[in-house]
Design a protein around this motif. Structure first.
Motif, PDB file in Angstrom:
ATOM      1  N   GLY A 190       5.876   3.031   1.308  1.00 32.57           N
ATOM      2  CA  GLY A 190       4.939   1.929   1.219  1.00 32.57           C
ATOM      3  C   GLY A 190       4.990   1.025   2.430  1.00 32.57           C
ATOM      4  N   GLU A 191       3.955   0.234   2.579  1.00 37.34           N
ATOM      5  CA  GLU A 191       3.904  -0.779   3.627  1.00 37.34           C
ATOM      6  C   GLU A 191       3.368  -2.061   2.997  1.00 37.34           C
ATOM      7  N   SER A 192       4.071  -3.160   3.244  1.00 34.67           N
ATOM      8  CA  SER A 192       3.730  -4.431   2.622  1.00 34.67           C
ATOM      9  C   SER A 192       3.160  -5.420   3.623  1.00 34.67           C
ATOM     10  N   PHE A 193       2.311  -6.288   3.096  1.00 30.19           N
ATOM     11  CA  PHE A 193       1.642  -7.298   3.908  1.00 30.19           C
ATOM     12  C   PHE A 193       1.596  -8.610   3.137  1.00 30.19           C
ATOM     13  N   LYS A 194       1.432  -9.685   3.861  1.00 27.23           N
ATOM     14  CA  LYS A 194       1.140 -10.992   3.280  1.00 27.23           C
ATOM     15  C   LYS A 194      -0.306 -11.275   3.642  1.00 27.23           C
ATOM     16  N   VAL A 195      -1.166 -11.371   2.630  1.00 27.68           N
ATOM     17  CA  VAL A 195      -2.591 -11.621   2.845  1.00 27.68           C
ATOM     18  C   VAL A 195      -2.903 -13.013   2.308  1.00 27.68           C
ATOM     19  N   VAL A 196      -3.476 -13.845   3.170  1.00 27.17           N
ATOM     20  CA  VAL A 196      -3.795 -15.215   2.766  1.00 27.17           C
ATOM     21  C   VAL A 196      -5.189 -15.596   3.249  1.00 27.17           C
ATOM     22  N   PHE A 221       0.835  -1.195   0.000  1.00 25.67           N
ATOM     23  CA  PHE A 221       0.000   0.000   0.000  1.00 25.67           C
ATOM     24  C   PHE A 221       0.871   1.247   0.000  1.00 25.67           C
ATOM     25  N   ASP A 222       0.374   2.272  -0.650  1.00 23.54           N
ATOM     26  CA  ASP A 222       0.992   3.590  -0.618  1.00 23.54           C
ATOM     27  C   ASP A 222       0.614   4.250   0.710  1.00 23.54           C
ATOM     28  N   ILE A 223       1.618   4.519   1.551  1.00 23.90           N
ATOM     29  CA  ILE A 223       1.343   5.169   2.836  1.00 23.90           C
ATOM     30  C   ILE A 223       1.911   6.591   2.870  1.00 23.90           C
ATOM     31  N   THR A 224       2.254   7.122   1.711  1.00 25.83           N
ATOM     32  CA  THR A 224       2.873   8.444   1.640  1.00 25.83           C
ATOM     33  C   THR A 224       2.040   9.500   2.354  1.00 25.83           C
ATOM     34  N   GLU A 225       0.743   9.509   2.102  1.00 21.93           N
ATOM     35  CA  GLU A 225      -0.118  10.547   2.689  1.00 21.93           C
ATOM     36  C   GLU A 225      -0.344  10.385   4.185  1.00 21.93           C
ATOM     37  N   VAL A 226      -0.092   9.198   4.712  1.00 18.66           N
ATOM     38  CA  VAL A 226      -0.343   8.970   6.141  1.00 18.66           C
ATOM     39  C   VAL A 226       0.933   8.698   6.932  1.00 18.66           C
ATOM     40  N   LEU A 227       2.077   8.857   6.302  1.00 16.28           N
ATOM     41  CA  LEU A 227       3.341   8.572   6.995  1.00 16.28           C
ATOM     42  C   LEU A 227       3.504   9.416   8.251  1.00 16.28           C
ATOM     43  N   ALA A 228       3.211  10.697   8.189  1.00 20.18           N
ATOM     44  CA  ALA A 228       3.355  11.565   9.369  1.00 20.18           C
ATOM     45  C   ALA A 228       2.430  11.119  10.496  1.00 20.18           C
TER      46      ALA A 228
END
Length: 136
Positions: free
Chosen positions: A116-122, A68-75
């Motif tokens: 960005g932030e990455s996840f493993k979704v299963v 996911f793009d977390i640029t706008e919520v990084l702060a």
């Protein structure tokens, strides 16, 4: 009580040495494959009859399949980390924020966004007897 997804730390990340993270992740994964079995805990068969857990989301994973793009919520994320003082001094919190920001930059290195932030979704059925997992 009946979530769509469970969100937990990835216990299979190769360099995770914090045993409570490993145990928590594995306990959540096991709960994901056992929730529908009768006579577990305080639920009766009718409580879970029409319920379906859609998936498990593992964070801090070495095996992401979703970013996911977390640029706008990084702060906002950084400020939230600053409020976590249970185990960290202010110096350690700033180090943690620096490390998570560096990781977010690394995760986005080949993306069209800065952080960005990455996840493993299963799907839950992928957590027992399935040697590979994919995006659900």
């Amino acid at each position: 009580i009946k979530p769509d997804f469970l969100f937990t730390v990835d216990p299979w990340t190769p360099y995770e040495t914090h045993n409570d993270h490993v145990q928590t992740g594995k306990a959540a994964a096991e709960a994901a494959i056992l929730y529908h079995l009768p006579s577990l805990g305080e639920f009766n068969d009718n409580d879970m009859k029409d319920y379906e857990l859609k998936g498990v989301v593992f964070y801090n994973t070495a095996y992401p399949n979703l970013t996911f793009d977390i640029t706008e919520v990084l702060a906002i994320k950084q400020e939230a980390l600053r409020s976590y003082t249970a185990q960290f001094t202010s110096v350690d919190l700033e180090r943690l924020i620096s490390q998570t920001t560096l990781l977010a930059t690394y995760v986005a290195r080949e993306k069209s966004f800065d952080y960005g932030e990455s996840f493993k979704v299963v799907a839950p059925w992928m957590l027992h007897g399935v040697p590979i997992t994919m995006v659900i």
